[in-house]
Motif scaffolding. Structure first.
Motif, PDB file in Angstrom:
ATOM      1  N   ALA A  23       0.836  -1.212   0.000  1.00  0.00           N
ATOM      2  CA  ALA A  23       0.000   0.000   0.000  1.00  0.00           C
ATOM      3  C   ALA A  23       0.864   1.252   0.000  1.00  0.00           C
ATOM      4  N   CYS A  24       1.959   1.219   0.756  1.00  0.00           N
ATOM      5  CA  CYS A  24       2.867   2.365   0.808  1.00  0.00           C
ATOM      6  C   CYS A  24       3.451   2.655  -0.574  1.00  0.00           C
ATOM      7  N   ILE A  25       4.011   1.630  -1.217  1.00  0.00           N
ATOM      8  CA  ILE A  25       4.662   1.836  -2.515  1.00  0.00           C
ATOM      9  C   ILE A  25       3.648   2.250  -3.577  1.00  0.00           C
ATOM     10  N   LYS A  26       2.476   1.628  -3.559  1.00  0.00           N
ATOM     11  CA  LYS A  26       1.440   1.982  -4.536  1.00  0.00           C
ATOM     12  C   LYS A  26       1.016   3.438  -4.391  1.00  0.00           C
ATOM     13  N   SER A  27       0.964   3.933  -3.164  1.00  0.00           N
ATOM     14  CA  SER A  27       0.583   5.338  -2.960  1.00  0.00           C
ATOM     15  C   SER A  27       1.606   6.287  -3.573  1.00  0.00           C
ATOM     16  N   ILE A  28       2.852   5.830  -3.699  1.00  0.00           N
ATOM     17  CA  ILE A  28       3.924   6.650  -4.271  1.00  0.00           C
ATOM     18  C   ILE A  28       3.950   6.545  -5.791  1.00  0.00           C
ATOM     19  N   VAL A  29       3.872   5.320  -6.317  1.00  0.00           N
ATOM     20  CA  VAL A  29       4.112   5.103  -7.751  1.00  0.00           C
ATOM     21  C   VAL A  29       2.874   5.295  -8.610  1.00  0.00           C
ATOM     22  N   CYS A  30       1.691   5.391  -7.997  1.00  0.00           N
ATOM     23  CA  CYS A  30       0.466   5.466  -8.806  1.00  0.00           C
ATOM     24  C   CYS A  30       0.428   6.721  -9.669  1.00  0.00           C
ATOM     25  N   ASN A  31       1.070   7.796  -9.204  1.00  0.00           N
ATOM     26  CA  ASN A  31       1.106   9.035  -9.985  1.00  0.00           C
ATOM     27  C   ASN A  31       2.531   9.551 -10.137  1.00  0.00           C
ATOM     28  N   LEU A  32       3.485   8.634 -10.216  1.00  0.00           N
ATOM     29  CA  LEU A  32       4.894   9.014 -10.253  1.00  0.00           C
ATOM     30  C   LEU A  32       5.249   9.694 -11.570  1.00  0.00           C
ATOM     31  N   PRO A  33       5.686  10.970 -11.532  1.00  0.00           N
ATOM     32  CA  PRO A  33       6.062  11.669 -12.764  1.00  0.00           C
ATOM     33  C   PRO A  33       7.491  11.342 -13.191  1.00  0.00           C
ATOM     34  N   ASP A  34       7.845  11.728 -14.387  1.00  0.00           N
ATOM     35  CA  ASP A  34       9.194  11.468 -14.894  1.00  0.00           C
ATOM     36  C   ASP A  34      10.261  12.219 -14.109  1.00  0.00           C
ATOM     37  N   ASP A  43      16.275  -2.918   4.675  1.00  0.00           N
ATOM     38  CA  ASP A  43      17.322  -3.054   5.688  1.00  0.00           C
ATOM     39  C   ASP A  43      17.398  -4.498   6.206  1.00  0.00           C
ATOM     40  N   ALA A  44      17.632  -5.433   5.256  1.00  0.00           N
ATOM     41  CA  ALA A  44      17.775  -6.866   5.592  1.00  0.00           C
ATOM     42  C   ALA A  44      16.551  -7.392   6.320  1.00  0.00           C
ATOM     43  N   SER A  45      15.372  -7.107   5.765  1.00  0.00           N
ATOM     44  CA  SER A  45      14.128  -7.590   6.368  1.00  0.00           C
ATOM     45  C   SER A  45      14.110  -9.114   6.436  1.00  0.00           C
ATOM     46  N   LYS A  46      13.459  -9.624   7.479  1.00  0.00           N
ATOM     47  CA  LYS A  46      13.333 -11.067   7.656  1.00  0.00           C
ATOM     48  C   LYS A  46      12.028 -11.609   7.083  1.00  0.00           C
ATOM     49  N   ASP A  47      11.144 -10.716   6.666  1.00  0.00           N
ATOM     50  CA  ASP A  47       9.883 -11.140   6.067  1.00  0.00           C
ATOM     51  C   ASP A  47       9.967 -10.957   4.549  1.00  0.00           C
ATOM     52  N   ALA A  48       8.825 -10.810   3.895  1.00  0.00           N
ATOM     53  CA  ALA A  48       8.797 -10.733   2.430  1.00  0.00           C
ATOM     54  C   ALA A  48       8.951  -9.311   1.898  1.00  0.00           C
ATOM     55  N   SER A  49       9.345  -8.375   2.742  1.00  0.00           N
ATOM     56  CA  SER A  49       9.453  -6.976   2.311  1.00  0.00           C
ATOM     57  C   SER A  49      10.391  -6.814   1.114  1.00  0.00           C
ATOM     58  N   GLY A  50      11.528  -7.483   1.145  1.00  0.00           N
ATOM     59  CA  GLY A  50      12.487  -7.375   0.044  1.00  0.00           C
ATOM     60  C   GLY A  50      11.911  -7.855  -1.272  1.00  0.00           C
ATOM     61  N   LYS A  55       9.413  -6.225  -6.985  1.00  0.00           N
ATOM     62  CA  LYS A  55       8.338  -6.203  -7.983  1.00  0.00           C
ATOM     63  C   LYS A  55       8.188  -4.834  -8.629  1.00  0.00           C
ATOM     64  N   TYR A  56       8.718  -3.803  -7.987  1.00  0.00           N
ATOM     65  CA  TYR A  56       8.479  -2.439  -8.454  1.00  0.00           C
ATOM     66  C   TYR A  56       9.667  -1.828  -9.201  1.00  0.00           C
ATOM     67  N   VAL A  57      10.714  -2.577  -9.392  1.00  0.00           N
ATOM     68  CA  VAL A  57      11.898  -2.027 -10.065  1.00  0.00           C
ATOM     69  C   VAL A  57      11.545  -1.548 -11.465  1.00  0.00           C
ATOM     70  N   SER A  58      11.960  -0.315 -11.775  1.00  0.00           N
ATOM     71  CA  SER A  58      11.731   0.259 -13.109  1.00  0.00           C
ATOM     72  C   SER A  58      12.759   1.363 -13.323  1.00  0.00           C
ATOM     73  N   ASP A  59      12.599   2.127 -14.410  1.00  0.00           N
ATOM     74  CA  ASP A  59      13.561   3.190 -14.708  1.00  0.00           C
ATOM     75  C   ASP A  59      13.660   4.217 -13.584  1.00  0.00           C
ATOM     76  N   ASN A  60      12.528   4.557 -12.967  1.00  0.00           N
ATOM     77  CA  ASN A  60      12.505   5.584 -11.925  1.00  0.00           C
ATOM     78  C   ASN A  60      12.451   5.011 -10.513  1.00  0.00           C
ATOM     79  N   ILE A  61      12.473   3.688 -10.396  1.00  0.00           N
ATOM     80  CA  ILE A  61      12.365   3.048  -9.084  1.00  0.00           C
ATOM     81  C   ILE A  61      13.521   2.069  -8.911  1.00  0.00           C
TER      82      ILE A  61
END
Length: 366
Positions: A23-34, A43-50, A55-61
């Motif tokens: 939800a956090c990342i979607k709130s940022i990238v949904c209207n991400l301008p160039d 920071d070396a998360s032990k859960d599935a955060s990494g 999944k969101y890697v792109s030119d601007n991310i």
């Protein structure tokens, strides 16, 4: 030397927040301008955060995975040093930004000030977020004296210079709901303290506000902070005394470095130190989950109260101005009434009743 490629970097500090991260990342990238970039720092998360970040890697991310847990200070310092943009905005991995963030931000970014302040909203897991409707207000310029007053308040929890009540919507001790000019942070070597485990924002802003030469305030909710009653801020913490000492050492160091004013140290003693006294009482000595016996806790608390700077703050507290409830607690601390304090912390309704009684008596005396 920073290579300016984008107008702003959104730096997200991430550690074991898989429940909220999408939800956090979607709130940022949904209207991400160039003209904006995003750095997701795991920071070396032990859960599935990494995995969620990847999944969101792109030119601007971009995604940075730390091989071992280094702490939020290292995460944010990495972001400052690797942001290829004019400004940087810090976001925690369980919070949100509104859909109008970049549209509202674009014009105020063009002003070129060192810091851009915004107002913010709060929400819980049980409440829906109410965005402010998307009508932008004109940004108000903050003077250098007003910035210095903010810096003084952050480090000492009070200030020598008068504070402007118009800036009450700003969460001055926190780094979120702000954008910092990257080059001025680098030029003044403003970084997060590696040795600080709590309240890192406070130390960072003590220097950031002092060294800033200009700022503006856009009174619009540009950040939404998730309130979590079960967060680490409310849990029993057997290390909180050491953390408090480290914070106060860093604040004292900032006062010595930035101010030549004995009044600043007096305010620091009366307010910042007293606040840490209450924090240690709440999260350690009188916390319901403290497993130690009353005798052990009493002995540790008495030793704690003899340590500087707490000893001096307790001796001088009558020079400060506090709520009635806190005045009662401070009187009991001064008189070493451990079991009375224990009762009030374990039965907070009694403290509330006392506060209401004092308010009624003071109101009737007017």
């Amino acid at each position: 030397m920073v290579v300016t490629v984008k107008k702003i970097t959104i730096a997200v500090a991430i550690y074991n927040v898989e429940k909220y991260l999408d939800a956090c990342i979607k709130s940022i990238v949904c209207n991400l301008p160039d003209w904006a970039q995003v750095i997701l720092i795991d920071d070396a998360s032990k859960d599935a955060s990494g995995d969620i970040c990847d999944k969101y890697v792109s030119d601007n991310i971009t995604v940075k995975h730390f091989e071992e847990n280094c702490g939020v200070c290292a995460v944010r310092n990495y972001a400052i040093e690797n942001a290829q943009s004019e400004y940087i905005c810090f976001v925690d991995g369980d919070d949100l930004i509104p859909p109008y963030f970049f549209d509202a931000c674009e014009e105020v970014l063009a002003c070129g000030k060192d810091i851009l302040f915004f107002s913010y909203g709060e929400f819980t897991n049980e409440t829906e977020i109410e965005f402010d409707g998307g009508v932008s207000e004109e940004a108000n310029e903050i003077t250098k004296d007003e910035l210095t007053a903010m810096a003084q308040f952050v480090v000492a929890s009070s200030s020598v210079l008068p504070r402007n009540p118009a800036y009450a919507p700003i969460r001055q001790t926190s780094i979120w709901a702000k954008a910092y000019k990257v080059q001025y942070l680098l030029d003044n070597d403003v970084r997060f303290p590696f040795d600080q485990k709590k309240s890192q924002d406070l130390v960072f802003n003590s220097y950031a506000y002092f060294y800033a030469s200009s700022a503006v305030f856009l009174n619009r909710k540009m950040y939404f902070y998730r309130q979590n009653p079960t967060s680490v801020c409310h849990r029993y913490n057997e290390n909180i005394v050491d953390i408090a000492h480290k914070l106060l050492d860093n604040c004292k160091r900032a006062i010595d470095c930035l101010y030549d004013d004995e009044k600043m140290y007096e305010l620091f003693l009366l307010y910042r130190v007293i606040m840490q006294l209450f924090t240690c009482m709440e999260l350690d000595f009188f916390h319901k989950d403290n497993p130690k016996s009353p005798k052990e806790r009493k002995m540790e608390f008495e030793n704690f109260c003899m340590q500087e700077p707490f000893k001096s703050a307790i001796a001088e507290y009558e020079k400060g101005i506090y709520w009635n409830e806190r005045l009662l607690l401070l009187r009991l601390v001064r008189k070493n009434r451990f079991f009375a304090l224990d009762l009030l912390y374990r039965r907070p309704i009694l403290l509330k009743m006392y506060g209401k009684f004092c308010s009624l008596m003071q109101g009737g005396a007017k």
